[in-house]
Design a protein around this motif. Structure first.
Motif, mmCIF file in Angstrom:
data_model
loop_
_atom_site.group_PDB
_atom_site.id
_atom_site.type_symbol
_atom_site.label_atom_id
_atom_site.label_comp_id
_atom_site.label_asym_id
_atom_site.label_seq_id
_atom_site.Cartn_x
_atom_site.Cartn_y
_atom_site.Cartn_z
ATOM 1 N N ILE A 195 13.203 -28.086 2.930
ATOM 2 C CA ILE A 195 13.195 -27.479 4.261
ATOM 3 C C ILE A 195 14.006 -26.184 4.276
ATOM 4 O O ILE A 195 13.562 -25.158 4.815
ATOM 5 C CB ILE A 195 13.729 -28.475 5.305
ATOM 6 C CG1 ILE A 195 12.719 -29.615 5.513
ATOM 7 C CG2 ILE A 195 14.014 -27.775 6.637
ATOM 8 C CD1 ILE A 195 13.226 -30.741 6.376
ATOM 9 N N LEU A 196 15.195 -26.213 3.682
ATOM 10 C CA LEU A 196 16.059 -25.031 3.721
ATOM 11 C C LEU A 196 15.512 -23.910 2.839
ATOM 12 O O LEU A 196 15.475 -22.745 3.257
ATOM 13 C CB LEU A 196 17.478 -25.404 3.299
ATOM 14 C CG LEU A 196 18.208 -26.367 4.247
ATOM 15 C CD1 LEU A 196 19.610 -26.669 3.740
ATOM 16 C CD2 LEU A 196 18.284 -25.792 5.665
ATOM 17 N N SER A 235 12.286 -18.799 2.277
ATOM 18 C CA SER A 235 11.099 -18.119 1.743
ATOM 19 C C SER A 235 10.186 -17.638 2.863
ATOM 20 O O SER A 235 9.624 -16.540 2.796
ATOM 21 C CB SER A 235 10.322 -19.066 0.819
ATOM 22 O OG SER A 235 11.103 -19.444 -0.282
ATOM 23 N N SER A 236 10.052 -18.463 3.900
ATOM 24 C CA SER A 236 9.208 -18.096 5.031
ATOM 25 C C SER A 236 9.759 -16.874 5.762
ATOM 26 O O SER A 236 9.014 -15.954 6.111
ATOM 27 C CB SER A 236 9.101 -19.279 5.996
ATOM 28 O OG SER A 236 8.363 -18.926 7.146
ATOM 29 N N GLU A 288 11.831 -14.572 4.550
ATOM 30 C CA GLU A 288 11.749 -13.398 3.683
ATOM 31 C C GLU A 288 10.319 -12.862 3.617
ATOM 32 O O GLU A 288 10.108 -11.653 3.563
ATOM 33 C CB GLU A 288 12.248 -13.750 2.283
ATOM 34 C CG GLU A 288 13.757 -13.956 2.224
ATOM 35 C CD GLU A 288 14.242 -14.269 0.820
ATOM 36 O OE1 GLU A 288 13.383 -14.498 -0.062
ATOM 37 O OE2 GLU A 288 15.459 -14.293 0.612
ATOM 38 N N ASP A 289 9.361 -13.778 3.619
ATOM 39 C CA ASP A 289 7.960 -13.350 3.585
ATOM 40 C C ASP A 289 7.568 -12.684 4.905
ATOM 41 O O ASP A 289 6.864 -11.668 4.915
ATOM 42 C CB ASP A 289 7.067 -14.559 3.318
ATOM 43 C CG ASP A 289 5.605 -14.178 3.173
ATOM 44 O OD1 ASP A 289 5.261 -13.568 2.147
ATOM 45 O OD2 ASP A 289 4.809 -14.496 4.086
ATOM 46 N N LYS A 290 8.045 -13.240 6.016
ATOM 47 C CA LYS A 290 7.680 -12.731 7.338
ATOM 48 C C LYS A 290 8.292 -11.363 7.607
ATOM 49 O O LYS A 290 7.636 -10.462 8.146
ATOM 50 C CB LYS A 290 8.124 -13.722 8.407
ATOM 51 C CG LYS A 290 7.790 -13.305 9.827
ATOM 52 C CD LYS A 290 8.231 -14.367 10.831
ATOM 53 C CE LYS A 290 7.895 -13.947 12.255
ATOM 54 N NZ LYS A 290 8.343 -14.980 13.241
ATOM 55 N N TYR A 291 9.573 -11.211 7.242
ATOM 56 C CA TYR A 291 10.287 -9.970 7.563
ATOM 57 C C TYR A 291 10.460 -9.048 6.353
ATOM 58 O O TYR A 291 11.278 -8.133 6.395
ATOM 59 C CB TYR A 291 11.659 -10.314 8.151
ATOM 60 C CG TYR A 291 11.565 -11.063 9.463
ATOM 61 C CD1 TYR A 291 11.156 -10.414 10.620
ATOM 62 C CD2 TYR A 291 11.870 -12.421 9.534
ATOM 63 C CE1 TYR A 291 11.055 -11.097 11.817
ATOM 64 C CE2 TYR A 291 11.781 -13.118 10.736
ATOM 65 C CZ TYR A 291 11.372 -12.451 11.874
ATOM 66 O OH TYR A 291 11.275 -13.136 13.066
ATOM 67 N N LYS A 292 9.702 -9.304 5.282
ATOM 68 C CA LYS A 292 9.741 -8.457 4.081
ATOM 69 C C LYS A 292 11.165 -8.341 3.541
ATOM 70 O O LYS A 292 11.625 -7.248 3.164
ATOM 71 C CB LYS A 292 9.187 -7.059 4.392
ATOM 72 C CG LYS A 292 7.804 -7.053 5.041
ATOM 73 C CD LYS A 292 6.758 -7.683 4.131
ATOM 74 C CE LYS A 292 5.372 -7.681 4.778
ATOM 75 N NZ LYS A 292 4.345 -8.345 3.944
ATOM 76 N N GLY A 293 11.839 -9.478 3.477
ATOM 77 C CA GLY A 293 13.232 -9.484 3.039
ATOM 78 C C GLY A 293 13.400 -9.005 1.613
ATOM 79 O O GLY A 293 14.372 -8.308 1.295
ATOM 80 N N ALA A 294 12.466 -9.348 0.739
ATOM 81 C CA ALA A 294 12.567 -8.930 -0.660
ATOM 82 C C ALA A 294 12.517 -7.411 -0.783
ATOM 83 O O ALA A 294 13.248 -6.813 -1.573
ATOM 84 C CB ALA A 294 11.453 -9.568 -1.481
ATOM 85 N N VAL A 295 11.656 -6.794 0.015
ATOM 86 C CA VAL A 295 11.531 -5.330 -0.019
ATOM 87 C C VAL A 295 12.809 -4.681 0.486
ATOM 88 O O VAL A 295 13.311 -3.710 -0.100
ATOM 89 C CB VAL A 295 10.330 -4.874 0.828
ATOM 90 C CG1 VAL A 295 10.252 -3.348 0.862
ATOM 91 C CG2 VAL A 295 9.042 -5.469 0.284
ATOM 92 N N THR A 332 1.665 -20.718 -2.423
ATOM 93 C CA THR A 332 2.227 -21.924 -3.041
ATOM 94 C C THR A 332 2.719 -22.965 -2.037
ATOM 95 O O THR A 332 3.024 -24.086 -2.437
ATOM 96 C CB THR A 332 3.404 -21.551 -3.958
ATOM 97 O OG1 THR A 332 4.415 -20.858 -3.184
ATOM 98 C CG2 THR A 332 2.952 -20.643 -5.092
ATOM 99 N N LYS A 333 2.764 -22.611 -0.760
ATOM 100 C CA LYS A 333 3.416 -23.507 0.199
ATOM 101 C C LYS A 333 2.659 -24.815 0.403
ATOM 102 O O LYS A 333 3.278 -25.858 0.633
ATOM 103 C CB LYS A 333 3.621 -22.798 1.543
ATOM 104 C CG LYS A 333 2.347 -22.415 2.272
ATOM 105 C CD LYS A 333 2.672 -21.737 3.601
ATOM 106 C CE LYS A 333 1.410 -21.365 4.371
ATOM 107 N NZ LYS A 333 1.727 -20.708 5.661
ATOM 108 N N PHE A 334 1.336 -24.800 0.301
ATOM 109 C CA PHE A 334 0.574 -26.025 0.561
ATOM 110 C C PHE A 334 0.735 -27.043 -0.565
ATOM 111 O O PHE A 334 0.869 -28.243 -0.326
ATOM 112 C CB PHE A 334 -0.901 -25.678 0.776
ATOM 113 C CG PHE A 334 -1.152 -24.875 2.013
ATOM 114 C CD1 PHE A 334 -0.996 -25.441 3.273
ATOM 115 C CD2 PHE A 334 -1.528 -23.541 1.928
ATOM 116 C CE1 PHE A 334 -1.216 -24.698 4.422
ATOM 117 C CE2 PHE A 334 -1.745 -22.785 3.069
ATOM 118 C CZ PHE A 334 -1.588 -23.364 4.320
#
Length: 215
Positions: free
Chosen positions: A55-56, A61-62, A64-71, A147-149
């Motif tokens: 969950i954590l 990951s969710s 970071e994916d939503k707000y482009k955290g990696a970028v 990969t989430k599913f």
């Protein structure tokens, strides 16, 4: 620098932390009540850690994916290697935290909870490391959405499959201590050592994948 990133991750999931603490207290007692055979303590702890970690980490990951955290993070002085190390350290801290909660709960719980020794706790650590040791590199390579599913399916099925696996091991008299020839301290520490080795291999793989990824 590394601990600053871990602190950042904790702040991102802070609204879930209280719920996860409560879950870590209640879940092992609930599972122990439902599973009335030896080995229920190990399974209850493992499932609790698995769900908490999932969950954590999934939340991070969710986000970071939503707000482009990696970028955004790639534009900071933090290297990609440091970002990977921080994520693995965050996972380790969560495991230790759940273990501490389980240990304290086992002394005060109205439901008898099995005390975990180094070997049984190490087995859980090894299984958790094996799961996330595969998931994290795959997630870094293919992304959260792809990969989430698959990862969700594994976590959902574990509470249903786990009891059957434990019962099968007991029915067939499978001894979890598979290396009785080793001195007892070494045999008990073996799962932890294997988990550390597996974690290092996974982390190195993630660093290699992420360093070559085009963000």
């Amino acid at each position: 620098m590394l601990f600053s990133l871990v602190k950042k991750d904790l702040l991102l999931v802070k609204k879930y932390l209280l719920f996860m603490v409560v879950f870590s207290i209640i879940a092992p007692m609930f599972i122990t009540v439902k599973i009335s055979f030896p080995g229920g303590g190990l399974l209850g702890f493992f499932i609790t850690v698995l769900f908490t970690e999932y969950i954590l980490l999934n939340t991070l990951s969710s986000l970071e994916d939503k707000y482009k955290g990696a970028v955004l993070l790639s534009a900071t002085p933090y290297t990609r290697k440091t970002l990977i190390h921080a994520r693995y350290l965050f996972s380790l801290i969560i495991f230790v935290g759940v273990y501490a909660i389980y240990t304290v709960t086992s002394f005060v719980s109205p439901v008898p909870l099995e005390q975990l020794n180094l070997f049984t706790a190490g087995l859980s650590f090894l299984f958790i490391t094996a799961y996330f040791g595969v998931l994290l590199p795959v997630q870094y390579k293919y992304g959260y959405e792809k990969t989430k599913f698959i990862s969700s399916l594994f976590v959902i099925l574990t509470p249903f499959v786990g009891p059957f696996v434990i019962k099968w091991l007991q029915t067939n008299s499978v001894n979890l201590d598979v290396l009785p020839a080793l001195p007892q301290p070494a045999g008990h520490a073996l799962p932890v050592l294997m988990a550390i080795l597996l974690g290092l291999i996974s982390m190195t793989t993630s660093v290699k994948i992420y360093s070559q990824k085009n963000l």
